[in-house]
Design an enzyme around this catalytic site. Structure first.
Site, PDB file in Angstrom:
ATOM      1  N   SER A 110       0.752  -1.246  -0.078  1.00 63.07           N
ATOM      2  CA  SER A 110      -0.078   0.107  -0.158  1.00 63.07           C
ATOM      3  C   SER A 110       0.740   1.381   0.147  1.00 63.07           C
ATOM      4  CB  SER A 110      -0.982  -0.090   1.341  1.00 63.07           C
ATOM      5  OG  SER A 110      -0.268  -0.218   2.637  1.00 63.07           O
ATOM      6  N   HIS A 167      -5.524  -4.287  -1.439  1.00 66.19           N
ATOM      7  CA  HIS A 167      -5.474  -3.256  -2.554  1.00 66.19           C
ATOM      8  C   HIS A 167      -5.408  -3.817  -4.071  1.00 66.19           C
ATOM      9  CE1 HIS A 167      -4.836   0.604  -0.425  1.00 66.19           C
ATOM     10  NE2 HIS A 167      -3.971  -0.028   0.214  1.00 66.19           N
ATOM     11  N   LYS A 200     -12.204  -1.234   0.070  1.00 61.87           N
ATOM     12  CA  LYS A 200     -11.645  -0.534  -0.733  1.00 61.87           C
ATOM     13  C   LYS A 200     -12.350  -0.424  -2.005  1.00 61.87           C
ATOM     14  CE  LYS A 200      -7.417  -0.590   2.033  1.00 61.87           C
ATOM     15  NZ  LYS A 200      -6.558  -1.372   2.584  1.00 61.87           N
TER      16      LYS A 200
HETATM   17  C1  LIG Z   1      -6.617  -1.705   4.257  1.00 66.60           C
HETATM   18  C2  LIG Z   1      -5.819  -3.037   4.379  1.00 66.60           C
HETATM   19  C3  LIG Z   1      -6.453  -3.820   5.272  1.00 66.60           C
HETATM   20  C4  LIG Z   1      -7.549  -3.641   6.116  1.00 66.60           C
HETATM   21  O1  LIG Z   1      -8.680  -3.516   5.456  1.00 66.60           O
HETATM   22  P1  LIG Z   1      -9.690  -2.654   6.166  1.00 66.60           P
HETATM   23  O2  LIG Z   1     -11.213  -3.437   5.391  1.00 66.60           O
HETATM   24  O3  LIG Z   1      -9.867  -1.396   5.929  1.00 66.60           O
HETATM   25  O4  LIG Z   1     -10.060  -3.196   7.366  1.00 66.60           O
HETATM   26  C5  LIG Z   1      -5.809  -5.011   5.358  1.00 66.60           C
HETATM   27  N1  LIG Z   1      -4.766  -5.300   4.725  1.00 66.60           N
HETATM   28  C6  LIG Z   1      -4.123  -4.395   3.862  1.00 66.60           C
HETATM   29  C7  LIG Z   1      -3.117  -4.907   2.959  1.00 66.60           C
HETATM   30  C8  LIG Z   1      -4.767  -3.278   3.428  1.00 66.60           C
HETATM   31  O5  LIG Z   1      -4.068  -2.376   2.669  1.00 66.60           O
END
Ligand SMILES: *Cc1c(COP(=O)(O)O)cnc(C)c1O
Length: 390
Positions: free
Chosen positions: A180, A208, A239
């Protein structure tokens, strides 16, 4: 008397280092252009990759689910909190990912915590990329298994660790699909080959990547043609899917096990009907057409080339996550502020999230951006950069 002095001190230190950030409060919902303090601002920091947060079909599905099932689910999944809509969502997700089963959690964060803590015991070892997400790190902390960290994407080091870890019952290699902070992709083909050579499990967190990479956004596994060779795929519904929630796509036996072991699943209330229904609608949008995803990648390529043409360093970016690396933390945050003055919101990310000399302003391009929006952002980058140099 008890007091919070130590907290005040720590916050003062953050202020001195230029790392203290009050929350940004938006006056409008997640969109390409949003209202901030009465001003329209181009949004370039949201994970709303496909613009689904405002999709009419998702909104209608949420409203219909509230009418049918009510506002809340009433309990955890294992008591009375599994409604028809939750079951339908899991069937749709498994079909989408091409796996036997899927299990939904309240978030991607709790999915990682729940799954890692359930499958890893004291006789196991977990082998993790150094840049994996915080929820993976925390999930691993909940286990009694041994843990080994390999340098980012370093396959030689991963192999060396696998060679030295013959005595464990289970070996689990864990990686983000798309990282990310840099927007680079995990070397999944090499990881899968090593895992097969050393009898290890592969665990990919596609937060992502789901809705972004692979056919119709199926994720990193599909992107590399590795369907059926990755044991555990984590996805988020927060996301690209545009709502909130997380899931694991896996074999039925693992799902059955998690239903009995995963603590966030057992001890925290299930998604509200509106959330489950809008997630279901979103996955159906993904499965129907790859059009939004094609637009997303087109936009990402255009913007990255534009940023590079201005002379900026975009690091290892190969996805719609496009960091503009500035370096020094205070300078990075100043650059982000200058961009906001120019009407573009792009989050500054500095130490300790990234290395001290690798502060960056992180842009996330979405399918909702028009060429005019991206040109607006490029012009803003140029002007802000000139001001930063003054
Ligand atoms: C954003 C993210 C999460 C968390 O996801 P949420 O649904 O926002 O709790 C977990 N792992 C990675 C790699 C992320 O980028």
């Amino acid at each position: 008397m008890a007091d919070w002095n130590s907290l005040y001190e720590e916050l003062e230190n953050l202020k001195k280092e230029g790392r203290y950030r009050p929350l940004t409060v938006w006056d409008s919902g997640s969109d390409t252009w949003m209202t901030l303090n009465g001003r329209r601002v181009l949004q370039m920091s949201s994970n709303n990759y496909l613009g689904l947060t405002g999709h009419p079909g998702l909104k209608e599905a949420a409203i219909a689910a509230i009418r049918e099932y009510g506002a809340g689910s009433g309990s955890v999944r294992t008591i009375t909190g599994t409604l028809r809509i939750h079951d339908e969502l899991e069937r749709e997700l498994a079909a989408f990912k091409g796996t036997e089963a899927a299990l939904v959690f309240q978030s991607g964060f709790t999915a990682n915590q729940g799954v890692l803590a359930s499958i890893l015991g004291p006789d196991d070892v977990v082998i993790s990329d150094e840049l994996n997400h915080a929820s993976i790190i925390d999930g691993i902390r909940l286990t009694k298994s041994d843990r080994k960290i390999y340098a980012h994407k370093d396959m030689d080091q991963l192999e060396a660790i696998l060679k030295q870890s013959g005595g464990y019952k289970k070996r689990v290699i864990v990686t983000d699909g798309v990282f990310s902070m840099d927007g680079d992709i995990a070397p999944l083909p090499a990881i899968v080959e090593l895992a097969e050579a050393y009898d290890a499990f592969v665990y990919v967190d596609d937060a992502h990547a789901s809705g972004v990479l692979g056919t119709n956004g199926k994720g990193t596994t599909d992107h590399f043609g590795l369907n059926g060779r990755v044991h555990i795929q984590i996805g988020t519904l927060s996301k690209a899917v545009g709502v909130v929630g997380g899931y694991v796509a896996c074999e039925q036996v693992l799902k059955n096990y998690l239903i009995h072991k995963a603590r966030p699943f057992l001890f925290s209330t299930s998604q509200t009907p509106a959330v489950a229904a809008s997630c279901l609608a979103a996955v159906r949008v993904l499965r129907q057409s790859g059009e939004l995803i094609a637009k997303l990648w087109d936009n990402a390529a255009y913007f990255r080339a534009g940023v590079q043409a201005l002379g900026f360093d975009t690091g290892a970016s190969e996805t719609p996550i496009i960091p503009v690396i500035i370096g020094n933390p205070a300078k990075t945050m100043r650059f982000s502020d200058l961009l906001l003055e120019e009407g573009v919101f792009a989050q500054g990310i500095v130490y300790p999230t990234v290395a001290m000399d690798k502060g960056r302003v992180r842009f996330i391009v979405t399918a909702g951006h028009t060429r005019a929006d991206l040109d607006f952002a490029l012009n803003a980058l140029e002007r802000a950069s000139r001001k930063l140099g003054e």
